[in-house]
Design an enzyme around this catalytic site. Structure first.
Site, short mmCIF file in Angstrom:
data_model
loop_
_atom_site.label_atom_id
_atom_site.label_comp_id
_atom_site.label_asym_id
_atom_site.label_seq_id
_atom_site.Cartn_x
_atom_site.Cartn_y
_atom_site.Cartn_z
N LYS A 93 -22.94 -78.17 -29.77
CA LYS A 93 -24.35 -77.96 -30.06
C LYS A 93 -24.84 -79.16 -30.85
O LYS A 93 -24.05 -79.82 -31.53
CB LYS A 93 -24.50 -76.69 -30.91
N GLY A 193 -40.13 -57.79 -25.18
CA GLY A 193 -40.29 -59.20 -24.84
C GLY A 193 -40.29 -59.39 -23.34
O GLY A 193 -39.24 -59.30 -22.71
N VAL A 194 -41.48 -59.60 -22.79
CA VAL A 194 -41.55 -59.78 -21.33
C VAL A 194 -41.96 -61.22 -21.01
O VAL A 194 -42.96 -61.48 -20.35
CB VAL A 194 -42.48 -58.73 -20.65
N GLY A 195 -41.14 -62.13 -21.52
CA GLY A 195 -41.33 -63.55 -21.23
C GLY A 195 -40.58 -63.90 -19.96
O GLY A 195 -40.49 -63.09 -19.03
N VAL A 197 -37.35 -64.19 -19.17
CA VAL A 197 -36.23 -63.33 -18.78
C VAL A 197 -36.71 -61.88 -18.62
O VAL A 197 -36.42 -61.21 -17.62
CB VAL A 197 -35.08 -63.38 -19.81
P1 NAD Z 1 -39.70 -66.42 -23.67
O1 NAD Z 1 -40.21 -67.21 -24.83
O2 NAD Z 1 -40.13 -66.79 -22.30
O3 NAD Z 1 -40.08 -64.87 -23.87
C1 NAD Z 1 -39.99 -64.21 -25.08
C2 NAD Z 1 -41.10 -63.16 -25.10
O4 NAD Z 1 -40.94 -62.40 -26.29
C3 NAD Z 1 -42.50 -63.76 -25.13
O5 NAD Z 1 -43.32 -63.15 -24.16
C4 NAD Z 1 -42.98 -63.48 -26.56
O6 NAD Z 1 -44.39 -63.27 -26.62
C5 NAD Z 1 -42.22 -62.23 -26.88
N1 NAD Z 1 -42.03 -61.98 -28.30
C6 NAD Z 1 -41.82 -62.88 -29.30
N2 NAD Z 1 -41.70 -62.26 -30.47
C7 NAD Z 1 -41.82 -60.94 -30.22
C8 NAD Z 1 -41.79 -59.77 -31.04
N3 NAD Z 1 -41.62 -59.84 -32.36
N4 NAD Z 1 -41.96 -58.57 -30.43
C9 NAD Z 1 -42.16 -58.46 -29.10
N5 NAD Z 1 -42.21 -59.53 -28.29
C10 NAD Z 1 -42.04 -60.75 -28.84
O7 NAD Z 1 -38.12 -66.42 -23.81
P2 NAD Z 1 -37.08 -66.09 -22.66
O8 NAD Z 1 -36.66 -67.35 -22.02
O9 NAD Z 1 -37.57 -64.96 -21.84
O10 NAD Z 1 -35.84 -65.60 -23.54
C11 NAD Z 1 -35.83 -64.32 -24.14
C12 NAD Z 1 -34.69 -64.23 -25.13
O11 NAD Z 1 -33.46 -64.42 -24.45
C13 NAD Z 1 -34.73 -65.29 -26.22
O12 NAD Z 1 -34.22 -64.71 -27.40
C14 NAD Z 1 -33.76 -66.35 -25.73
O13 NAD Z 1 -33.16 -67.07 -26.79
C15 NAD Z 1 -32.73 -65.51 -25.02
N6 NAD Z 1 -32.05 -66.23 -23.93
C16 NAD Z 1 -32.76 -66.73 -22.92
C17 NAD Z 1 -32.12 -67.39 -21.88
C18 NAD Z 1 -32.89 -67.97 -20.73
O14 NAD Z 1 -32.26 -68.30 -19.72
N7 NAD Z 1 -34.19 -68.09 -20.81
C19 NAD Z 1 -30.71 -67.52 -21.90
C20 NAD Z 1 -29.99 -66.97 -22.96
C21 NAD Z 1 -30.68 -66.32 -23.98
#
Ligand code: NAD
Length: 367
Positions: A93, A193-195, A197
Site C-alpha cells: 500500500k 450505500g447505493v453507489g 457497488v
Molecule cells: P461509492 O462512493 O460509489 O458509493 C458509496 C455510497 O455510499 C454513495 O452513494 C454515498 O452517497 C453513500 N454513503 C456515504 N456515506 C454514507 C452514509 N453515512 N450512509 C449512507 N450512505 C452513505 O463507493 P463504492 O465504490 O460503491 O464502494 C462502496 C464501499 O465498498 C466503500 O466502502 C468501498 O471502500 C468498498 N469497496 C469498494 C470496492 C469497489 O470495487 N468499488 C472494492 C472493495 C471495497
C-alpha cells in the site's frame, strides 16, 4: 485479523523498524521530493505469493506517525485479502501525505511514479482514496507497475461490478448456511450505500426476488436506484430498527458497532464496505454471540483486487467474474471452519490466508 500493538515507550525510541517487525513487514520506502512537495510512504508487507499490490491513498494526515500506521495497517490487510482470494499477489500500500485538492498535480504524481518504478515491480500501485484512474494514467507515464487503468488504456476499468458480484455470491453462501438454501427470494435485505457497488448488488438482489431496502446520504442516488429497481427507501434513523434478514454495508466502515448491534435483528451481515467491524476483537465476538453470521469484509469485497489482478494478465472481464464467483466457496469454507472451531469468521479467514502463505513459502525454495 489481529494487529499487534507496541508500547508507546518502545515506539518513541524505535518508531520504524520496531513497528515493521511487529507484523513482519518486509520493506518501507520513504519518498521525499522538495521540488514537487511529494511526501509519501510505500509499505510492502509480504511478497511470498507474488508482487505486493495495493492502492495509493492521498490523505492529509495530522503527522507522519499517523501516515506510517495507516500504510502499515493497510498493506498488511492487502496481504490477507489477496491470499484468501487465491491470488498470486502479496500485500502493499502507499500513502501520499497532503491535501489532494491543494497539492496533487502531474509533476507530483509522476515523481511518485518514479519512486514506484524504483522498486522494480515489487510493489504495484492502484487507485484508492483521493486517487482516480486519470491519476493512474499519469503515474503510468513513469512506471509500468500500475493497475486500475481505464478501459480505453487496456485497463480493467471500474471494478465495482466484479466487487458487487463477489458480495452477491458471498451473501448466497451465507444464506445457505443460515437457511439451508442459497436462494435469496423473499429475503429482506438492507443495502446501506447505493453507489457503484451497492447499485449493482441491488440489481442482483431484486432479480432474485429479494425484498430490498436502501439507504444513502445522497438523495439523488436514492431517487435513481428506487426508480430503477422499485426498492424501498429508508431513513438513516430507522434503518437499524427494521425487521430484516440481511444487512449489507456498502457505504463506509465501522457500521457494525455497539449502537447498531443493540438494534440489528438480521441473521447475516455481508457487504462491500471495508473495515465494517468498529473493533475487530469486540464486535467480531459480539456478532458471534448475537447469532449473526458475519461474512468477513476482506473476503466479501475481494472482487476489486481480483479485477485489477486480471488487468496484469491482459484484462478479461469474464475471467475476473469467474474468479470472483469462487468467493462463494471461500465464504462457505470460512463459515465451516469458524463453526467447527468456535471462532469468529474473521479469525477463520485470517487463518486460511496465513496457511496459504505458509504453504506457498515452503515451495518457493524449490526450482
Ligand atoms: P461509492 O462512493 O460509489 O458509493 C458509496 C455510497 O455510499 C454513495 O452513494 C454515498 O452517497 C453513500 N454513503 C456515504 N456515506 C454514507 C452514509 N453515512 N450512509 C449512507 N450512505 C452513505 O463507493 P463504492 O465504490 O460503491 O464502494 C462502496 C464501499 O465498498 C466503500 O466502502 C468501498 O471502500 C468498498 N469497496 C469498494 C470496492 C469497489 O470495487 N468499488 C472494492 C472493495 C471495497
Amino acid at each position: 485479523m489481529e494487529v499487534k500493538t507496541i508500547k508507546d515507550t518502545d515506539l518513541s525510541q524505535n518508531p520504524v523498524i520496531a513497528q515493521m517487525s511487529l507484523n513482519n513487514h518486509e520493506q518501507i520506502l520513504f519518498c521525499n521530493d522538495n521540488a514537487t512537495g511529494l511526501k509519501a510512504i510505500i509499505a510492502i508487507h509480504n511478497t511470498v505469493l507474488g508482487p505486493s499490490l495495493g492502492g495509493t491513498r492521498m490523505w492529509n494526515y495530522n503527522n507522519e506517525m499517523e501516515a506510517l500506521n495507516d500504510v502499515l495497517r493497510l498493506s498488511r490487510g492487502m496481504t490477507y485479502k489477496s491470499s484468501v482470494a487465491g491470488l498470486n499477489l502479496g500485500g502493499g500500500k502507499a500513502v501520499i501525505i497532503g491535501d489532494s485538492k491543494k497539492i496533487k498535480n502531474e509533476a507530483l504524481l509522476r515523481r511518485f511514479g518514479k519512486f514506484v518504478n524504483s522498486l522494480g515491480g515489487k510493489y504495484i500501485t492502484a487507485e484508492d482514496v483521493a486517487m482516480s484512474s486519470r491519476d493512474m494514467e499519469i503515474i503510468k507515464m513513469e512506471t509500468d507497475h500500475v493497475s486500475g487503468l481505464p478501459e480505453n488504456m487496456g485497463g480493467s476499468g471500474d471494478p465495482s461490478p466484479v466487487t458487487a458480484y463477489g458480495v452477491y455470491v458471498s451473501m448466497k453462501a451465507s444464506a445457505k448456511e443460515v437457511w439451508g438454501s442459497d436462494n435469496l427470494a423473499g429475503k429482506k435485505v438492507l443495502v446501506q450505500g447505493v453507489g457503484h457497488v451497492g447499485e449493482v448488488l441491488v440489481g442482483y438482489l431484486t432479480k432474485d426476488g429479494a425484498k430490498v431496502y436502501v439507504n444513502d446520504i445522497s438523495e439523488e442516488r436514492l431517487k435513481d436506484v428506487a426508480g430503477k429497481y422499485g426498492v424501498v427507501v429508508v431513513k438513516a434513523e430507522e434503518m437499524f430498527d427494521l425487521d430484516i434478514d440481511i444487512y449489507a454495508p456498502c457505504a463506509l466502515g465501522a457500521t457494525v458497532n455497539d449502537d447498531t448491534l443493540a438494534k440489528l435483528k438480521c441473521k447475516i451481515i455481508c457487504g462491500a464496505a471495508n473495515n465494517q467491524l468498529a473493533n475487530e476483537h469486540i464486535h467480531g465476538q459480539a456478532v458471534l454471540k448475537q447469532g449473526i453470521l458475519y461474512a468477513p469484509d476482506f473476503v466479501v469485497n475481494a472482487g476489486g483486487i481480483i479485477n485489477v489482478y486480471y488487468e496484469l494478465e491482459g484484462y478479461n472481464r469474464e475471467r475476473a467474474l469467474s474468479h470472483a464467483e469462487k468467493i462463494y466457496d471461500t465464504t462457505w469454507n470460512i463459515i465451516q471452519m469458524a463453526k467447527k472451531e468456535g471462532i469468529p469468521t474473521y479469525v477463520a479467514a485470517t487463518r486460511i490466508a496465513e496457511q496459504r502463505i505458509e504453504s506457498i513459502a515452503k515451495i518457493n525454495a524449490v526450482l
